[in-house]
Design a protein around this motif. Structure first.
Motif, PDB file in Angstrom:
ATOM      1  N   GLY A 150      32.345  32.025   7.605  1.00  0.00           N
ATOM      2  CA  GLY A 150      31.017  31.772   8.119  1.00  0.00           C
ATOM      3  C   GLY A 150      30.757  32.405   9.478  1.00  0.00           C
ATOM      4  O   GLY A 150      29.659  32.279  10.008  1.00  0.00           O
ATOM      5  N   ALA A 151      31.730  33.068  10.038  1.00  0.00           N
ATOM      6  CA  ALA A 151      31.544  33.756  11.315  1.00  0.00           C
ATOM      7  C   ALA A 151      30.600  34.945  11.107  1.00  0.00           C
ATOM      8  O   ALA A 151      30.459  35.456   9.992  1.00  0.00           O
ATOM      9  CB  ALA A 151      32.886  34.247  11.851  1.00  0.00           C
ATOM     10  N   LEU A 198      28.971  40.347   8.157  1.00  0.00           N
ATOM     11  CA  LEU A 198      28.944  41.805   8.296  1.00  0.00           C
ATOM     12  C   LEU A 198      29.925  42.487   7.346  1.00  0.00           C
ATOM     13  O   LEU A 198      29.628  43.556   6.810  1.00  0.00           O
ATOM     14  CB  LEU A 198      29.244  42.197   9.747  1.00  0.00           C
ATOM     15  CG  LEU A 198      28.162  41.806  10.749  1.00  0.00           C
ATOM     16  CD1 LEU A 198      28.602  42.159  12.161  1.00  0.00           C
ATOM     17  CD2 LEU A 198      26.848  42.476  10.412  1.00  0.00           C
ATOM     18  N   VAL A 199      31.074  41.883   7.123  1.00  0.00           N
ATOM     19  CA  VAL A 199      32.024  42.437   6.144  1.00  0.00           C
ATOM     20  C   VAL A 199      31.403  42.396   4.754  1.00  0.00           C
ATOM     21  O   VAL A 199      31.518  43.346   3.976  1.00  0.00           O
ATOM     22  CB  VAL A 199      33.367  41.680   6.187  1.00  0.00           C
ATOM     23  CG1 VAL A 199      34.244  42.020   5.007  1.00  0.00           C
ATOM     24  CG2 VAL A 199      34.106  41.983   7.480  1.00  0.00           C
ATOM     25  N   GLY A 200      30.724  41.307   4.427  1.00  0.00           N
ATOM     26  CA  GLY A 200      30.063  41.201   3.129  1.00  0.00           C
ATOM     27  C   GLY A 200      28.982  42.247   2.947  1.00  0.00           C
ATOM     28  O   GLY A 200      28.857  42.854   1.878  1.00  0.00           O
ATOM     29  N   TRP A 243      40.781  39.874  11.394  1.00  0.00           N
ATOM     30  CA  TRP A 243      39.553  40.620  11.637  1.00  0.00           C
ATOM     31  C   TRP A 243      38.355  39.683  11.630  1.00  0.00           C
ATOM     32  O   TRP A 243      37.396  39.887  12.360  1.00  0.00           O
ATOM     33  CB  TRP A 243      39.378  41.716  10.601  1.00  0.00           C
ATOM     34  CG  TRP A 243      40.376  42.825  10.799  1.00  0.00           C
ATOM     35  CD1 TRP A 243      41.518  43.017  10.089  1.00  0.00           C
ATOM     36  CD2 TRP A 243      40.342  43.845  11.788  1.00  0.00           C
ATOM     37  NE1 TRP A 243      42.191  44.102  10.573  1.00  0.00           N
ATOM     38  CE2 TRP A 243      41.496  44.641  11.609  1.00  0.00           C
ATOM     39  CE3 TRP A 243      39.449  44.170  12.796  1.00  0.00           C
ATOM     40  CZ2 TRP A 243      41.761  45.732  12.410  1.00  0.00           C
ATOM     41  CZ3 TRP A 243      39.725  45.263  13.588  1.00  0.00           C
ATOM     42  CH2 TRP A 243      40.865  46.033  13.399  1.00  0.00           C
ATOM     43  N   VAL A 244      38.407  38.655  10.799  1.00  0.00           N
ATOM     44  CA  VAL A 244      37.330  37.666  10.713  1.00  0.00           C
ATOM     45  C   VAL A 244      37.891  36.350  11.225  1.00  0.00           C
ATOM     46  O   VAL A 244      38.877  35.840  10.695  1.00  0.00           O
ATOM     47  CB  VAL A 244      36.824  37.515   9.264  1.00  0.00           C
ATOM     48  CG1 VAL A 244      35.770  36.433   9.173  1.00  0.00           C
ATOM     49  CG2 VAL A 244      36.291  38.839   8.754  1.00  0.00           C
TER      50      VAL A 244
END
Length: 94
Positions: free
Chosen positions: A28-29, A34-36, A23-24
């Motif tokens: 650093g992407a 956004l997940v964070g 998913w990531v």
């Protein structure tokens, strides 16, 4: 050495609509940030006081700088003679 008997340079056919492997893409992407943020929203909604400030600060820090630590090009207003910086020390001198 494997069971694949294709001639060299011939690729296997692509699977149609293959699911993503991750998913990531990498640490650093943009989707990593956004997940964070998505995981921090419930904490921001339920916590108050110093805990809420701490979660907010962690989200801001995790945004970071996109240049990877502040080693960027010299601004146009810099003097003509370059001064040594912490970024130039890591490169080998010739």
């Amino acid at each position: 050495m494997g069971g694949d008997r294709r001639p060299r340079g011939v690729r296997a056919p692509a699977r149609a609509l293959a699911p993503p492997r991750r998913w990531v893409r990498y640490d650093g992407a943009p989707e990593d940030f956004l997940v964070g943020v998505a995981l921090a929203l419930p904490a921001l909604a339920t916590l108050d006081g110093p805990a809420r400030w701490a979660v907010g600060a962690l989200v801001v820090v995790s945004g970071g700088t996109p240049s990877g630590g502040g080693c960027s090009s010299t601004p146009a207003s810099a003097p003509s003679r370059p001064s040594p910086s912490r970024c130039s020390r890591s490169s080998p001198r010739r």
